[in-house]
Every structure is written in C-alpha cells, then in structure tokens.
Design a protein around this motif. Structure first.
Motif, short mmCIF file in Angstrom:
data_model
loop_
_atom_site.label_atom_id
_atom_site.label_comp_id
_atom_site.label_asym_id
_atom_site.label_seq_id
_atom_site.Cartn_x
_atom_site.Cartn_y
_atom_site.Cartn_z
N GLY A 130 0.81 -1.21 0.00
CA GLY A 130 0.00 0.00 0.00
C GLY A 130 0.84 1.26 0.00
N ILE A 131 1.85 1.30 0.86
CA ILE A 131 2.71 2.48 0.92
C ILE A 131 3.53 2.60 -0.35
CG2 ILE A 131 4.67 3.51 2.16
CD1 ILE A 131 3.53 2.36 4.72
N GLY A 132 3.98 1.48 -0.89
CA GLY A 132 4.72 1.52 -2.15
C GLY A 132 3.87 2.05 -3.29
N PHE A 133 2.58 1.70 -3.30
CA PHE A 133 1.68 2.22 -4.34
C PHE A 133 1.57 3.74 -4.26
CE2 PHE A 133 -2.62 3.52 -5.61
CZ PHE A 133 -2.64 3.07 -6.93
N VAL A 134 1.42 4.26 -3.03
CA VAL A 134 1.32 5.71 -2.86
C VAL A 134 2.62 6.40 -3.24
CG1 VAL A 134 0.97 7.56 -1.17
CG2 VAL A 134 -0.44 5.49 -1.07
N THR A 135 3.73 5.87 -2.73
CA THR A 135 5.04 6.49 -2.98
C THR A 135 5.41 6.44 -4.45
OG1 THR A 135 5.75 5.82 -0.76
CG2 THR A 135 7.46 6.47 -2.31
#
Length: 298
Positions: free
Chosen positions: A33-38
């Motif tokens: 999830g964080i990788g998708f945002v970043t």
C-alpha cells in the motif's frame, strides 16, 4: 560494582522476531500500500517536464506568498536544475509528500480523538513523546528489518518520526476553540459531527496547519537520513559526499535540501495565515471601500 543487564535489548529482538514470524503477510500488505502511494507520487512528479514544474511552483508561490517569493522560487529551482539535481529533488519531494499525506491521514483523526477524550490523550502522549525523542537513526533499524531496503521503509520511518507535531497541534487547536463558539453551535442544533466539521476544525485550522508545516519539515530532514537504507533522492547526494569526503558534492546536496525546505515551509505556512490583499486585489478592495464610504446623495 557489576552492571545490571535487564535484557531490554534481548526483549526487543524477541518482539521483532515474533512479528517477522507471524505477521509477514500483514507487513507485505502495508508495504504494498505504501509503495503504491510512494511510487504513484514519484511517477507523477518525475514525469512532469522541469520547466512546467517550475512554472506551476512559481504560480503557487505567487498566489500564496507574493511575486518576490515567486521570483526566488524560479531562481532557486533553476539553480537546482543547473546542479543536475532536479530528478533527485523530485524524488525527495515525492517521499516528503507521501510521508506527509500518510502522517496527516493518521495524525489528524488521532489528534481529534485526543481532543475529545482525556483517556485517549493519556495513552497517546507517552507514545508521542517516545516518537519525538527517539534518535532518528534508530527508526531505520526496524524499518529495514520489517520492510527491507528502498523507499517504502524510508517512508515508514519518516512517518513515525514526523507525525507527532500534527497530532499534538490538532489536539491543541481543537481544545483551544472558545466555548462560546461551541455553545452557539449546540444552540443551533449541530450534531457532534457538524460541530466538529463546521465549528471546531475551521477555528483550529491555523494550529492544524502549523502542525502540518512542522510535519513536512521533519519529513524532509528524515528522508535525507533514510537514504542510508536506500530511500534515494537528495539524501544519496549528501551521503555520497560524506562517504567520499567530497565537500563539493555534499554542499550541492545540502543546498538543494535547504532550497526545497524554504519553498515547502513558506508555501505551507501561507495556508494557515490570513493574508492581506496585495496587487490588483488590494486596488479593487480600496476602490470598493472608498465607494462604500461615499455618502448617498438624495
């Protein structure tokens, strides 16, 4: 006298190993999830041509601060481009924006909960104290162990390090809203949610924006440190200068960080301040005021 060993370090190792053994799927989901945002923010920023990005930032600076700061923004951004650090600056900006967005999504509701409940505040304050006083480098160890190397663990470490100001100042701002405003809202029949959205948050907005500003500044300082675990961006330039004892490289990276910090600080501060009309808006305001002041002839 023999030193005592309470085994705190061994206990921390046991907790980390337990989490790795039993919660790896959850950690992978968080990382995804964080990788998708970043990655999404990074792709959006790095995909914009440099001159277009400079024009957008200059217009934002002109709108929020003034023409002098807009001129400074253009000169400073062109300086960064001239040093060959534009792409790395945009990578750093993407990490800062991603970490700040996550910190706001978590921190503002937590601050509201603290303002509404003394029990929540009693539990949350020691945790916030720990997050603010723990040395920044310590966050890199569990972040790297749980999520490996790269932008994701750097973002997570940055969120933990930078979130306390927005939580504390949201709590403080809502608690400092005058009781008269709250009583007036209740007298008009506001529900608790309407009271929060239409009375408390608007009056607490300067304090909340100050917290967001401080979170952005702490995020910028932390993403530079997070380059040690592969976060990338301007931190890599500074780290390379340190490793090679290259003063010029380190100075260029540090100068780019300072420029980015000034731009982010001044622009975000403007959203929490009431600005006097300037330029054409001031001229129109004066004319309207003079027209309103003229007596009406019979």
């Amino acid at each position: 006298m023999q030193d005592w060993n309470l085994g705190i370090g061994e206990g921390a190792d046991a907790v980390v190993n337990f989490v790795l053994d039993h919660f790896t799927p959850a950690l992978d989901a968080i990382a995804a999830g964080i990788g998708f945002v970043t990655d999404g923010i990074r792709a959006a920023l790095t995909g914009v041509p440099m001159l277009a990005a400079v024009a957008v930032i200059a217009l934002l600076a002109l709108w929020r601060v003034g023409w002098k700061f807009a001129v400074f923004a253009v000169a400073a951004l062109l300086l960064i481009g001239g040093m060959g650090l534009w792409e790395r600056m945009m990578e750093t900006l993407s990490l800062v924006l991603a970490a700040t967005a996550i910190a706001i999504v978590i921190g503002v509701p937590l601050g509201i909960a603290m303002a509404r409940s003394n029990g929540v505040q009693l539990v949350a304050r020691p945790a916030l104290d720990l997050m603010q006083t723990m040395p920044a480098f310590v966050y890199l160890i569990p972040a790297a162990m749980f999520f490996g190397l790269g932008a994701v663990p750097g973002t997570i470490a940055t969120v933990i390090f930078a979130m306390p100001p927005v939580v504390r100042l949201t709590n403080l701002g809502i608690r400092q809203v005058h009781h008269e405003f709250i009583e007036a809202g209740e007298a008009f029949g506001c529900t608790p949610m309407q009271l929060l959205l239409k009375v408390q948050i608007p009056n607490a907005l300067p304090s909340i924006m100050a917290g967001i500003n401080q979170t952005i500044m702490l995020s910028l300082s932390m993403v530079v440190i997070a380059s040690m675990i592969g976060a990338g961006g301007l931190g890599n330039t500074v780290l390379t200068g340190i490793q090679r004892l290259d003063v010029g490289t380190g100075f260029e990276g540090g100068l780019a960080v300072v420029v980015l910090a000034v731009l982010l600080d001044r622009i975000t501060q403007s959203f929490g301040q009431k600005r006097a009309p300037s330029g054409l808006r001031a001229l129109f305001a004066r004319r309207n005021g003079e027209a309103a002041a003229q007596p009406v002839k019979a």
